[in-house]
Design a protein around this motif. Structure first.
Motif, short mmCIF file in Angstrom:
data_model
loop_
_atom_site.label_atom_id
_atom_site.label_comp_id
_atom_site.label_asym_id
_atom_site.label_seq_id
_atom_site.Cartn_x
_atom_site.Cartn_y
_atom_site.Cartn_z
N ALA A 1 0.71 -1.23 -0.02
CA ALA A 1 -0.17 0.01 -0.09
C ALA A 1 0.94 1.17 -0.08
CB ALA A 1 -1.07 0.15 1.27
N GLY A 2 0.61 2.24 -0.90
CA GLY A 2 1.52 3.48 -1.07
C GLY A 2 2.21 3.37 -2.13
N LEU A 3 2.53 1.99 -2.50
CA LEU A 3 3.50 1.90 -3.82
C LEU A 3 2.66 2.01 -4.80
CD1 LEU A 3 5.85 -0.75 -1.94
CD2 LEU A 3 6.35 1.77 -1.93
N ARG A 4 1.58 1.70 -4.74
CA ARG A 4 0.77 1.55 -6.25
C ARG A 4 -0.57 1.72 -5.60
NH1 ARG A 4 -1.54 -3.14 -5.13
NH2 ARG A 4 -0.19 -4.88 -4.11
N PRO A 5 -1.64 1.95 -6.47
CA PRO A 5 -3.28 1.84 -6.13
C PRO A 5 -3.62 0.47 -5.58
CG PRO A 5 -2.81 2.64 -8.35
CD PRO A 5 -1.44 2.11 -7.99
N PHE A 6 -4.49 0.51 -4.85
CA PHE A 6 -5.11 -0.72 -4.06
C PHE A 6 -5.73 -1.30 -5.44
CE2 PHE A 6 -8.86 -3.17 -2.81
CZ PHE A 6 -8.36 -3.63 -1.33
N THR A 7 -5.42 -2.54 -5.56
CA THR A 7 -6.10 -3.40 -6.98
C THR A 7 -7.05 -4.30 -6.69
OG1 THR A 7 -3.61 -2.65 -7.86
CG2 THR A 7 -5.05 -4.67 -8.83
#
Length: 442
Positions: free
Chosen positions: A183-189
């Motif tokens: 989390a924080g490195l990419r959008p919630f997927t």
């Protein structure tokens, strides 16, 4: 598993679709680590394409397309230690009879250990599918729950059940992750794992697609991936008459920027997934193995025809409405353990030991399927004929050996004609037949 002559074991895998090739090849690697793998693709409507094989990502030392008769001849001629039959039940039964005939014609002596099983969740045709697989030396059950059901079916008809061996799905791999790791490195997927034939109606498939799109629009900070199994025109284990690619082109407004169709290896997509959504796909077990929150949809009901009844008691059953509101399902640990999800690296220990024990037999008994001319005289001959065998397991049409006068050009021409005929058959099955069926429903 050492082979009979202490050289690396040789394993043959026969598969009739991309998903079954994945299961069969990975099972072979689990049962005989470091062994040689010869792959055989059974010719038919679902024979995987080059793209599908590449997406599966499992390599073989040799790989070729064959008919059932060609496979049994190769298995009778080559010295394999293990044969994995990764096919639909009818094909497994036909190969068991064909192999019994081929090995019987070769005379007494050692033979390979024959292994079969199921690609994923067994939620329909339990008795039918199991009895068609009876006769293999090892029938793999993907969980303790399945092993108990399999033995009950065999014992219920008075057939030996010692072939049933508990393991797990061979593609349950990848380490467990903490919730929302990354989390924080990419959008919630969010990944919606689509299935070729569940559900099979236009209205239901359009509904699921629209709900995934609505979720994306309601959560612009999330990525919503619609994971597809095949491209239009390709076949997998089941026929897909209404691919989501076509349905998506008819959506009003199209797909939002944070919602897209994706392909690729399921494990690679799961590596970036924070919530897996499906109706009943085996992808749910892969996600649970990785500790990814998993939603099995109840929107279309909990029905045997959908397969989501398999997840009763799992804690994963939920709806798009609840997911839209932020719900993240948490699986029940006791349920996942019983389904073979949490077995870890030791999942195949029992199966490896069983195969090794059988391989050491000096004089293995002949294959003995439950279905014979005595037990199923009105059923078995039709199954064998569909796969090119007579009621004794003999190939129905033995190709004549090519004469010396046959030129390379003539052989090439015959091969091209066979491929053209096969292409026409596939086009009829994949494109023309679905249109005719839909016209009949008007």
């Amino acid at each position: 598993m050492p082979s009979r002559n202490e050289s690396p074991p040789r394993v043959a895998v026969l598969a009739d679709s991309d998903t079954r090739w994945k299961w069969g090849a990975l099972t072979a690697h689990r049962l005989a680590p470091g062994g040689e793998l010869d792959g055989f693709l059974l010719r038919g409507r679902a024979t995987p394409t080059v793209r599908q094989l590449a997406e599966v990502g499992v390599r073989a030392d040799a790989l070729r397309e064959v008919t059932g008769a060609e496979f049994t001849r190769a298995a009778g001629r080559e010295r394999y230690d293990v044969i994995v039959l990764a096919c639909v039940g009818g094909a497994v039964q036909a190969m068991l009879h064909g192999l019994a005939y081929a090995w019987g014609a070769a005379g007494a002596g050692s033979r390979p250990v024959v292994v079969t099983g199921y690609v994923g969740v067994v939620y329909e045709k339990l008795a039918d599918g199991l009895l068609l697989r009876h006769g293999a030396d090892v029938v793999l059950a993907n969980s303790r729950h399945d092993a108990e059901r399999f033995r009950a079916v065999y014992e219920g008809v008075g057939a030996p059940s010692d072939s049933v061996t508990e393991c797990a799905l061979p593609f349950l791999e990848g380490g467990k992750r903490g919730l929302n790791e990354g989390a924080g490195l990419r959008p919630f997927t969010v990944m919606f794992a689509a299935q070729p034939s569940v559900p099979d109606g236009r209205a239901d498939r359009t509904y699921l697609l629209e709900r995934a799109v609505r979720h994306a629009r309601a959560h612009p900070g999330r990525d919503v991936l619609i994971k597809l199994r095949s491209k239009p025109g390709e076949h997998t284990t089941h026929i897909e008459e209404l691919p989501y690619q076509k349905l998506s082109r008819r959506l009003s407004g199209g797909l939002p920027s944070n919602c897209r169709l994706v392909y690729g290896h399921m494990g690679d997509v799961l590596d970036r997934t924070d919530l897996l959504v499906t109706v009943s796909s085996t992808a749910a077990l892969e996600a649970l193995h990785r500790n990814v929150p998993t939603a099995v949809l109840t929107d279309l009901g909990i029905r045997e025809a959908l397969g989501n009844h398999h997840f009763l008691g799992s804690g994963c059953l939920t709806s798009w409405d609840r997911l839209d509101a932020g719900h993240l399902p948490q699986a029940d640990p006791a349920w996942t353990a019983r389904q073979g999800v949490a077995m870890g690296e030791q999942a195949f220990d029992t199966a490896r030991a069983r195969v090794a024990e059988l391989a050491r037999r000096a004089a293995p008994p002949p294959l003995a399927p439950y279905y014979t001319a005595e037990t199923a005289p009105g059923y078995l001959p039709g199954i064998l004929a569909r796969h090119g065998f007579d009621p004794e397991g003999r190939p129905l049409r033995e190709p004549a050996a090519p004469g010396r006068e046959e030129s390379a050009l003539r052989r090439a021409t015959r091969g091209a004609l066979r491929e053209a005929a096969r292409g026409a058959y596939r086009h009829g099955v994949q494109r023309v037949a679905p249109v005719i069926r839909r016209l009949g429903e008007l």
